[in-house]
Design a protein around this motif. Structure first.
Motif, short mmCIF file in Angstrom:
data_model
loop_
_atom_site.label_atom_id
_atom_site.label_comp_id
_atom_site.label_asym_id
_atom_site.label_seq_id
_atom_site.Cartn_x
_atom_site.Cartn_y
_atom_site.Cartn_z
N GLY A 136 0.15 -1.26 -0.15
CA GLY A 136 0.14 0.14 0.26
C GLY A 136 0.61 1.17 -0.04
O GLY A 136 1.41 1.57 -1.08
N THR A 137 0.68 2.37 0.42
CA THR A 137 1.16 3.78 1.17
C THR A 137 2.47 2.89 0.97
O THR A 137 3.28 3.96 0.62
N SER A 138 2.80 2.46 2.10
CA SER A 138 4.55 1.94 2.72
C SER A 138 4.62 2.08 1.02
O SER A 138 6.59 1.48 1.45
N TRP A 139 4.62 1.28 0.46
CA TRP A 139 5.22 0.93 -0.60
C TRP A 139 5.58 1.79 -1.74
O TRP A 139 6.75 1.67 -2.77
N HIS A 140 4.94 2.72 -1.41
CA HIS A 140 5.48 4.06 -2.47
C HIS A 140 5.90 4.46 -1.82
O HIS A 140 6.79 5.03 -2.74
N ALA A 141 6.24 4.78 -0.23
CA ALA A 141 7.10 5.11 0.55
C ALA A 141 9.14 4.76 -0.19
O ALA A 141 9.62 5.26 -0.21
N ALA A 142 8.46 3.14 -0.19
CA ALA A 142 9.94 2.33 -0.63
C ALA A 142 10.27 2.86 -2.41
O ALA A 142 11.40 2.38 -2.35
N LEU A 143 9.28 3.15 -3.26
CA LEU A 143 9.47 3.45 -4.38
C LEU A 143 10.10 4.68 -4.11
O LEU A 143 11.63 5.39 -5.01
N ILE A 144 9.68 5.38 -3.81
CA ILE A 144 11.25 6.77 -3.36
C ILE A 144 12.43 6.44 -2.22
O ILE A 144 13.22 6.80 -3.06
N CYS A 153 23.44 6.29 -2.70
CA CYS A 153 24.35 4.86 -2.11
C CYS A 153 25.54 4.56 -3.12
O CYS A 153 26.18 3.62 -2.80
N LYS A 154 24.73 4.81 -4.12
CA LYS A 154 25.21 4.19 -5.76
C LYS A 154 25.42 2.78 -5.72
O LYS A 154 26.83 2.12 -6.05
N MET A 155 24.42 1.97 -5.16
CA MET A 155 24.05 0.37 -5.18
C MET A 155 23.02 0.12 -5.70
O MET A 155 21.63 0.99 -5.71
N PRO A 156 22.88 -1.04 -6.07
CA PRO A 156 20.98 -2.01 -6.58
C PRO A 156 20.13 -1.84 -5.61
O PRO A 156 20.51 -1.77 -5.12
N VAL A 157 19.30 -1.24 -5.49
CA VAL A 157 17.98 -1.38 -4.69
C VAL A 157 16.83 -1.85 -6.03
O VAL A 157 16.19 -1.76 -6.96
N GLU A 158 15.78 -2.64 -5.29
CA GLU A 158 14.84 -3.58 -5.94
C GLU A 158 13.62 -3.28 -5.30
O GLU A 158 14.26 -2.95 -3.52
N VAL A 159 12.61 -2.90 -5.44
CA VAL A 159 11.01 -2.80 -4.59
C VAL A 159 10.21 -3.70 -4.54
O VAL A 159 10.15 -4.02 -5.99
N ILE A 179 14.53 -4.08 3.23
CA ILE A 179 14.07 -3.31 4.48
C ILE A 179 12.53 -3.26 4.34
O ILE A 179 11.56 -3.40 2.66
N SER A 180 12.00 -3.76 5.28
CA SER A 180 10.80 -4.01 5.66
C SER A 180 10.12 -2.76 5.96
O SER A 180 10.15 -2.10 7.03
N ILE A 181 9.07 -2.10 5.31
CA ILE A 181 8.20 -0.67 5.44
C ILE A 181 6.93 -0.95 6.20
O ILE A 181 5.95 -1.76 5.70
N SER A 182 6.30 -0.59 7.81
CA SER A 182 4.89 -1.22 7.52
C SER A 182 4.66 0.02 8.93
O SER A 182 5.11 0.34 9.29
N GLN A 183 3.41 0.78 9.25
CA GLN A 183 3.14 1.98 9.70
C GLN A 183 2.49 1.29 10.89
O GLN A 183 2.88 1.46 11.96
N ALA A 238 1.71 9.61 8.69
CA ALA A 238 2.92 7.64 8.85
C ALA A 238 3.48 7.86 7.10
O ALA A 238 5.05 7.53 6.76
N PHE A 239 3.42 8.20 5.84
CA PHE A 239 3.39 8.59 5.17
C PHE A 239 4.76 9.30 5.15
O PHE A 239 6.41 8.88 4.23
N THR A 240 4.83 10.38 5.44
CA THR A 240 6.04 11.79 4.74
C THR A 240 7.13 10.90 6.04
O THR A 240 7.90 10.91 6.00
N GLY A 241 6.21 10.29 7.19
CA GLY A 241 7.18 9.74 8.03
C GLY A 241 8.06 9.30 7.39
O GLY A 241 9.43 8.88 8.12
N GLN A 242 7.82 7.33 6.91
CA GLN A 242 8.27 7.04 5.83
C GLN A 242 9.72 7.37 5.46
O GLN A 242 10.68 6.95 4.91
N VAL A 243 8.70 8.20 4.20
CA VAL A 243 9.48 8.99 3.84
C VAL A 243 11.06 10.08 3.81
O VAL A 243 11.97 9.15 3.84
N THR A 244 10.62 10.37 4.82
CA THR A 244 11.96 10.73 5.93
C THR A 244 12.84 10.07 5.84
O THR A 244 14.05 10.40 6.23
#
Length: 443
Positions: A136-144, A153-159, A179-183, A238-244
Motif C-alpha cells: 500500500g502506501t508504504s510501498w509508495h514510500a519504498a519506491l521513493i 548510495c550508488k548501489m542496486p535497489v529493488e522494490v 528493508i521492510s516498511i509498515s506503519q 506515516a507516509f511522510t514519516g517513512q519518506v523522511t
C-alpha cells in the motif's frame, strides 16, 4: 479467559484488578499503560485475581513476560478540535516530522545518526543489494526510497510488494539487506516476507511507526518513524514519516560507503532539517484546495502523473483519492501516459500533474500540453513562483521549493488535502472508508 496468537497481533493490557485483550494498544490507552505483546505461538491465560500467565504453544512451558509501558496518551487519540482524524493528521505533519527528525541530524547538518545503521555499519558497507518490501502506501514510500538509495548510495535497489515477494522465490544471501516498511508493524504479508528473508540469510531492517509491534521485534535492526498514532485509515503523516526516515537512511549509508560528497550531504540535510517549517508553508494551500475540490467532486475518474521522484507521489495521490472518495484514480509515470492512458483523456477526466521546478520540469511541460490538447482539465502542482504554468494548466497549486529528492514530502500535502476535501464534498466517511482496515493482519 484464554487467548492465543498466530500471525495476527494480540496485546494484553494489565490494569488494576482488570485485564484487557485487543489486537492493538490504541483502544485500551484510557484504561492502562501497561501491556504485554504476545509473540507468535504464545498463549495468554487470564484468571480473576491472579497475574497473567503466558505459555508456549509447543511445550506448555511458561514464557518470559515482558510488560511494556505505553507511550501513547488519550490526547493523541482525540481529534483536538478537527472535524476528522485524517484532517488532524494532515495538519500534524510539521510537528510529527520534527519528532521524526529529532536527534538524527547532527554536526550542524553534516552527519546523520541512526542507531540501526550505526550499530550495523559492516553490514551496510559490505551489502551488495538492497530490497525494499512493503504494501500500500508504504510501498509508495519504498519506491521513493529506491531512488534515494540509488542516488546517494550508488548501489542496486529493488522494490517488491510484500505479498508478491513472499511467493516469488526471491534469490537472497548474506550480502543482501531487506528493508521492510509498515506503519502498524503488523502487516501479515510484510511479516511473512521478513521471515522468508531471514531464512535465506539476508539482514532485515525494519521501518515502523508502532513501538513494540511485531515487525520491530522480528527484524534484525531498524528505525522508528515516531509520528505518533495514526487513526485515519488512509495514511498521511506515516507516509511522510517513512519518506523522511528513508531519506535519512540513504544519506547515512551513502556517507558510510563514501558514495555521497560532503557538499551534497550538507545541502540535503540542511533542507531536511527545515522540512517541518516547509510543510507548515505548504499547508497554507488548504483554503485554495478546499475551493478547488468543489469543481472536481463530480469526476468519476482521475489521472495522476509525475516523473522521477514524483512518480511514486502520483501513485500515492491517486491511492488517497481512491481510498476515501471511491473515485477511480490511476497514478502513472508521466511519459508512460502515451502508452495507453492517453486514450482515456477527455473533458470528463481531470489530470493532476506534479510539476515542481526540478531536472525533469521541461519534460513534464510536454505531458501537460498533451493532456490539454485532448480536452482534459489539468491541476498542476508547481514550485512557488512558477507563473508560466498558469498559461497552460487550468489550475495551479504552489508548493515551497526544496531539493529535488525532498519534493515528494512537500508535493504530497496538496494531494492529501485534495483527496480529503473531495471525499468530504461527497459525504464520505474519510476516517473509516468502506472495506478498508487500518492494519491488514490477514492475507
Amino acid at each position: 479467559l484464554i487467548v492465543a496468537r498466530k500471525s495476527s497481533p494480540l496485546v494484553i493490557g494489565v490494569g488494576e484488578d482488570e485485564t484487557f485483550i485487543a489486537s492493538d494498544a490504541t483502544p485500551i490507552v484510557g484504561y492502562t499503560d501497561q501491556v504485554i505483546y504476545l509473540k507468535d505461538n504464545e498463549i495468554g491465560v487470564i484468571r480473576r485475581g491472579e497475574p497473567v500467565q503466558v505459555l508456549s504453544l509447543f511445550n506448555n512451558e511458561p514464557s518470559t513476560i515482558n510488560i511494556q509501558k505505553l507511550k501513547l496518551s488519550l490526547a493523541q487519540l482525540e481529534k483536538g478540535g478537527y472535524d476528522t482524524f485524517m484532517l488532524k493528521e494532515i495538519f500534524e505533519q510539521p510537528s510529527t516530522l520534527r519528532d521524526c527528525l529529532r536527534g538524527r541530524i547532527v554536526d550542524n547538518c553534516r552527519r546523520v545518526t541512526l542507531s540501526g545503521v550505526d550499530l550495523n555499519q559492516e553490514r551496510f558497507k559490505s551489502a551488495e543489494r538492497i530490497t525494499l518490501v512493503a504494501c500500500g502506501t508504504s510501498w509508495h514510500a519504498a519506491l521513493i526510497g529506491k531512488r534515494l538509495i540509488q542516488d546517494f548510495c550508488k548501489m542496486p535497489v529493488e522494490v517488491e510488494y510484500a505479498s508478491e515477494f513472499r511467493y516469488g522465490n526471491p534469490v537472497l544471501n548474506e550480502k543482501d539487506i531487506v528493508i521492510s516498511i509498515s506503519q502498524s508493524g503488523e502487516t501479515a504479508d510484510t511479516l511473512a516476507a521478513i521471515e522468508l528473508a531471514k531464512a535465506k540469510g539476508a539482514f532485515v531492517y525494519g521501518i515502523c511507526n508502532v513501538v513494540g509491534a511485531s515487525i520491530p521485534r522480528t527484524t534484525d535492526s531498524g528505525t522508528y518513524i515516531h509520528v505518533g498514532p495514526e487513526i485515519g485509515v488512509a495514511s498521511t503523516k506515516a507516509f511522510t514519516g517513512q519518506v523522511t526516515v528513508l531519506t535519512l537512511l540513504a544519506l547515512s549509508v551513502g556517507q558510510l560507503r563514501g558514495a555521497i560528497d560532503d557538499a551534497t550531504l550538507h545541502e540535503v540535510l540542511s533542507a531536511l532539517d527545515k522540512i517541518p517549517e516547509t510543510i507548515e508553508e505548504a499547508l497554507k494551500v488548504d483554503t485554495e484546495v478546499k475551493k478547488l475540490s468543489r469543481i472536481f467532486s463530480y469526476a468519476h475518474n482521475f489521472l495522476y502523473l509525475g516523473r522521477g521522484y514524483n512518480y511514486p507521489t502520483a501513485l500515492e495521490g491517486a491511492l488517497k483519492l481512491k481510498e476515501i472518495s471511491y473515485i477511480h484514480a490511476e497514478g502513472y509515470p508521466a511519459a508512460e501516459m502515451k502508452h495507453g492512458p492517453i486514450a482515456l483523456i477527455d473533458h470528463d477526466m481531470p489530470s493532476v500533474i506534479i510539476a515542481p521546478s526540478d531536472s525533469l520540469y521541461d519534460k513534464i511541460i510536454s505531458n501537460v500540453q498533451q493532456v490539454k490538447s485532448r480536452g482534459g482539465a489539468v491541476v498542476a502542482i508547481v514550485s512557488k513562483g512558477n507563473k508560466a504554468m498558469n498559461d497552460i494548466a487550468d489550475f495551479c497549486i504552489e508548493i515551497p521549493e526544496v531539493p529535488e529528492c525532498l519534493t515528494p514530502l512537500v508535493a504530497s500535502i496538496p494531494l492529501q488535502l485534495l483527496a480529503y476535501y473531495i471525499a468530504v464534498n461527497k459525504g464520505k466517511d474519510v476516517d473509516q472508508p468502506r472495506n478498508l482496515a487500518k492494519s491488514v493482519t490477514v492475507e
